[in-house]
Design an enzyme around this catalytic site. Structure first.
Site, short mmCIF file in Angstrom:
data_model
loop_
_atom_site.label_atom_id
_atom_site.label_comp_id
_atom_site.label_asym_id
_atom_site.label_seq_id
_atom_site.Cartn_x
_atom_site.Cartn_y
_atom_site.Cartn_z
N SER A 117 39.77 -14.18 137.90
CA SER A 117 38.76 -15.27 138.24
C SER A 117 39.21 -15.81 139.62
O SER A 117 38.87 -15.04 140.66
CB SER A 117 39.33 -16.43 137.31
OG SER A 117 38.26 -17.69 137.35
N ASP A 157 29.71 -12.68 131.60
CA ASP A 157 30.67 -13.54 132.00
C ASP A 157 29.67 -14.25 133.32
O ASP A 157 29.12 -13.87 134.10
CB ASP A 157 31.80 -12.92 132.45
CG ASP A 157 32.79 -13.80 133.16
OD1 ASP A 157 32.72 -15.14 133.37
OD2 ASP A 157 33.87 -13.14 133.68
#
EC number: 3.1.1.116
Length: 668
Positions: free
Chosen positions: A443, A495
């Site tokens: 991330s 995602d």
């Protein structure tokens, strides 16, 4: 639709937002009215006690008042059901009904106060009657308090300055006057957003970096919402429609329309190797997380016991652990990685805005020095994420336009200074000089890892980076192409983070406006059907995503309904313009080459990852140039979900090594 204008100011509430709260209040009021009527009819003969006349009067007036309120609320719900998001005409009487409803709060408050005062006098009547009246008084004040809280939530601090939103700048203003007016509005909007961000992050310290991050975040939000007149429920309805529209297009696509590509043997071999590397390095990415997160992600119960033992009594012999006073975090890292004390060169849990936790360890299996950067786990990290302006990077490479995400670039620069200036990497390579350097992260940490690898490549030409679920808005085009030689990004399913950038958010806003403008269903039906579809599935054809005459191509054209949801901030405004189309927010790209783990078939709307089947393939960055809406857009970002998906992919590919036909189908 545009927010309602009441009392001369705009509110963050549309006239079609009152169906659900109105229905709930209607249900509550009807039950309350029935209970009060039952209480009065069953016990009216017992009200001949001292003070009973007051209680009888209270109940009778309460019944009349509740009946009037029920009638008004019923009218509000019925009117709120009319029209569509972009057609508020059938709801033009809503403001008058709301004025009447709000006016009824005055006698309700007065009567609730009188009821409380009369009961407090200690009236000697039947205990059941007294308790019943006390209950009605309590319910009255609960409803009034809930209404006050709702008013606070729907209050728009900018409503007095921007209500009603003007369709254009007044013609009598010259350019200087209009620019002055717009500057004042933008300054006010930024100030409001900065106050909101500070309230949300009130528990973190205030230093120079934090104040800069507050300003950057407020500037991003105020700019993003400056040209629209949407309320939160409009955005929710837009998400619902986009989700169904995506599924409808996907279901209607012919198999021949699905573009597949079977790579050559060298590419497939390289894919196998990189998937295996990702599988090996992925567990390093979340190990800088706080120890409770590691415990939650671990299937071993003894981790809790071991972590507590470390926290209670053991003195860490290493002086390389930073920011972990009780050694709980470090204990969890030891258990989750299976590494030894001697394998850790440096562990930092120091966490501030633009300063991320990281570890440096020796990986003897792959003969590498691993630098793992933690992802978003705190409010400080969120502020780093939201500092989405771009800034130039000073690199010793011959490239033009070396631009990157400001917040992530500063975080990478901080880690670079720690690694190089503090001699952490020198210490690591003095222990294992033959090892290669690998940088990993998930991330936010993935973006920082990719930028860190770019910064370190001059001194360490063999550096490799594995970015798991990196943000899309990270690198300029030239840096994106440059990073393909040594950075691999891994993205799972739908995602949202690898699809998240300022440009994609602007595209999402336009898509929401267009799909709302094209939909001819009322908002409450959109939301009800959307909730059912998200939870239980079904055919998207049965839901309100269809366009008039089935014209899907109309979504690319500006519509009158879309224009009503836009705030034209200048005389030269057109629907294609955007306040985010500025040098401050250029188009940015994800790092390196991309491996996409696609789900094959389905595992339910919120299916468990362990039951899903995935395939790995090389993907182009353009496949992630649009934000997808779906139940798994957030779930697929979780580190533990990605680890389980990688476990399944590696197991399947290993099992198919001796089956070329099956193995080839796994890599389209």
């Amino acid at each position: 639709m545009p927010g309602m204008v009441l009392f001369g100011r705009r509110w963050s509430l549309a006239s079609d937002d009152l169906v659900f709260p109105g229905s709930f209040e209607l249900f509550l009021r009807v039950l309350w009215w029935i209970a009060s009527l039952t209480l009065y009819l069953m016990h009216r003969r017992k009200l001949d006690c001292p003070g009973g006349v007051l209680l009888s009067t209270y109940l009778i007036v309460l019944l009349v008042l509740l009946a009037v309120i029920i009638g008004i609320v019923l009218a509000i719900v019925c009117v709120s059901m009319r029209g569509t998001i972009c057609n508020p005409g059938p709801r033009k009487s809503m403001s008058k009904l709301l004025y009447i409803r709000l006016a009824l709060f005055l006698p309700e408050m007065v009567w609730a106060s009188l009821g409380a005062a009369w009961v407090a006098k200690g009236i000697q009547c039947d205990r059941t009657v007294v308790i019943g009246i006390i209950a009605t008084v309590i319910v009255s004040w609960i409803v009034i308090a809930a209404t006050m809280v709702t008013i606070v939530f729907v209050f728009d601090p900018l409503g007095g300055k921007m209500a009603p939103y003007p369709p254009c700048i007044p013609e009598h203003l010259d350019s200087n006057s209009s620019n002055h007016l717009l500057t004042g509005l933008r300054t006010a909007a930024k100030s409001v957003w900065e106050t909101r961000v500070q309230c949300c992050c009130c528990c973190i310290g205030q230093d120079d970096n934090t104040r800069v991050a507050f300003s950057s975040t407020a500037d991003l939000f105020s700019t993003y919402f400056s040209d629209t007149d949407l309320v939160p429920s409009d955005i929710a309805a837009g998400f619902t429609l986009l989700h169904q529209q995506q599924d409808k297009i996907s279901h209607s696509r012919e198999p021949s329309e699905v573009v597949t590509h079977t790579p050559g043997q060298p590419q497939e071999t390289e894919l196998d190797a990189e998937v295996e590397n990702c599988h090996h390095y992925m567990p390093f990415s979340p190990v800088c997380s706080p120890w409770p997160v590691c415990v939650l992600n671990s299937s071993r119960v003894e981790l809790c016991r071991t972590g507590n033992n470390f926290c209670r009594g053991r003195d860490i012999e290493y002086d390389a652990v930073e920011g972990d006073e009780h050694h709980c975090h470090f204990a969890s890292i030891l258990k989750t990685t299976g590494l030894q004390y001697r394998d850790f060169i440096h562990v930092s849990f120091h966490d501030k805005v633009y300063e991320l936790p990281f570890i440096v360890v020796l990986d003897h299996r792959k003969e590498s020095v691993v630098v793992a950067v933690r992802g978003t786990m705190s409010l400080q990290d969120v502020l780093t994420d939201l500092s989405a302006e771009s800034e130039n990077l000073e690199l010793d490479i011959e490239l033009q336009d070396c631009v990157a995400h400001k917040g992530i670039a500063q975080a990478a620069r901080y880690i670079y200074r720690r690694l190089v200036n503090d001699g952490i990497l020198s210490q690591a390579f003095s222990v294992a000089p033959e090892y290669r350097l690998v940088v990993v992260g998930h991330s936010l940490g993935a973006g920082a890892a990719a930028l860190l690898a770019i910064m370190l490549r001059g001194a360490y030409p063999q550096v490799r980076a594995y970015a798991f679920s990196p943000p899309r808005g990270l690198l300029s085009k030239s840096l994106f192409e440059y990073s393909k030689d040594f950075v691999v990004s891994l993205i799972l399913g739908m995602d949202v983070i690898p699809r998240l950038s300022v440009a994609n958010m602007e595209d999402l806003k336009r898509r929401i406006l267009r799909v709302i403008a094209n939909c001819n269903k009322p908002k409450y039906k959109i939301l009800l059907h959307g909730c059912w579809y998200s939870v239980f599935g079904g055919s998207p054809d049965n839901f309100p995503t269809e366009l008039d005459e089935g014209n899907q191509g109309a979504l690319t054209q500006p519509l009158l309904g879309e224009q009503t949801l836009l705030t034209r901030c200048s005389p030269g405004y057109c629907s294609g313009d955007s306040p985010l189309d500025s040098p401050k927010y250029p188009t940015l790209y994800p790092p390196g080459r991309i491996i996409h783990l696609e789900e094959e078939g389905g595992s339910g709307r919120f299916g468990c990852c362990s039951a899903a089947q995935y395939r790995a393939r090389w993907a182009h960055e353009t496949e992630f140039s649009k934000i997808l809406i779906g139940p798994k857009m957030l779930i697929d970002h979780m580190p533990d979900v990605m680890i389980r998906a990688l476990d399944r992919v590696v197991a399947d590919r290993t099992a198919c090594v001796s089956c070329p036909g099956q193995g080839g189908s796994n890599v389209p």
